[in-house]
Design a protein around this motif. Structure first.
Motif, PDB file in Angstrom:
ATOM      1  N   LYS A  59       0.835  -1.196   0.000  1.00 21.29           N
ATOM      2  CA  LYS A  59       0.000   0.000   0.000  1.00 21.29           C
ATOM      3  C   LYS A  59       0.869   1.245   0.000  1.00 21.29           C
ATOM      4  CE  LYS A  59      -3.948   2.087   2.387  1.00 21.29           C
ATOM      5  NZ  LYS A  59      -4.908   1.946   3.515  1.00 21.29           N
ATOM      6  N   GLU A  64      -3.305   0.599  -3.724  1.00 20.47           N
ATOM      7  CA  GLU A  64      -3.231  -0.618  -2.906  1.00 20.47           C
ATOM      8  C   GLU A  64      -3.114  -1.812  -3.837  1.00 20.47           C
ATOM      9  OE1 GLU A  64      -5.316  -2.548   1.069  1.00 20.47           O
ATOM     10  OE2 GLU A  64      -6.096  -0.710   0.154  1.00 20.47           O
ATOM     11  N   ARG A  69      -2.897  -9.757   1.872  1.00 22.05           N
ATOM     12  CA  ARG A  69      -1.858  -9.049   2.625  1.00 22.05           C
ATOM     13  C   ARG A  69      -1.266  -9.967   3.690  1.00 22.05           C
ATOM     14  NH1 ARG A  69      -5.812  -4.778   2.304  1.00 22.05           N
ATOM     15  NH2 ARG A  69      -6.650  -5.588   4.254  1.00 22.05           N
TER      16      ARG A  69
END
Length: 231
Positions: A59, A64, A69
């Protein structure tokens, strides 16, 4: 300065028959030890003031990256378990679809314009490093028929200067491609291979944001992390 050497079988050989390209690029003559001068061992100093750091590869301002993640944290240690402060840790990887942001990667998988796939952090006084990124995807390579690389992140660790650099890879637990991967299995010792696999860690996990993994790196000695360019 003397230090403990790696135990036999814990580091990959220069020529690994199952990993085809090693035969073409490994040294064919005995290695020569070149004495290092003060320049090689002390300059340039690697410190955050001189190098851009990237603690979140996933990010940035107004963008993003796509994918799952994850946060990776760990310590960089010497052979006696002492922390290595101020070590520069660089990482690079494929995106969530298994493609590198590089012109030579022609894998038929989508590129993510918001993911460069590279970053740099420094260890703190206790040897800790930490960064957030996207879990990379597996990808095909041409080492043998139907060859696929396991999910992994490349690591480069610098000491006081450019001549002090070690390179390795971090893998993920439970990956079914690990037993089939010639690069991972270049390390003869099974226990040493396991030191290349990160561990899921709830303490590293960030609530409502990213799963966490712990990956410690031992630079030398009997319990050293396997390196692609062992000293």
């Amino acid at each position: 300065m003397s230090y403990r050497q790696p135990a036999p079988g814990t580091q990959p050989p220069y020529d690994a028959p199952e990993y085809g390209s090693t035969h073409k690029r490994h040294p064919k003559q005995p290695l020569l030890r070149v004495p290092q001068t003060l320049t090689e061992t002390s300059a340039p100093r690697m410190r955050p003031a001189l190098y851009e750091t990237t603690h979140n590869l996933a990010k940035g301002p107004g963008w993003e990256a796509q994918g799952e993640r994850i946060t990776v944290a760990g310590r960089v240690l010497d052979e006696d378990g002492r922390p290595i402060p101020g070590a520069m840790v660089e990482v690079w990887q494929a995106n969530a679809a298994g493609r590198y942001n590089h012109e030579r990667d022609q894998h038929d998988a989508p590129l993510d314009p918001n993911f460069k796939g590279e970053g740099r952090v420094f260890t703190d006084a206790e040897g800790w490093y930490r960064y957030t990124t996207i879990r990379p995807g597996a990808y095909p390579w041409r080492n043998h028929h139907n060859a696929w690389r396991p999910v992994h992140i490349h690591y480069s660790l610098f000491g006081a200067g450019f001549a002090q650099r070690l390179i390795t890879q971090m893998y993920f637990p439970g990956d079914p491609l690990l037993p089939l991967d010639p690069i991972f299995n270049c390390v003869p010792d099974p226990a040493a291979r396991e030191r290349l696999v990160a561990a899921f860690d709830l303490d590293v996990t960030e609530p409502d944001y990213a799963l966490g993994y712990r990956f410690d790196i031992v630079l030398r000695g009997r319990d050293a992390t396997p390196m692609e360019n062992p000293a």
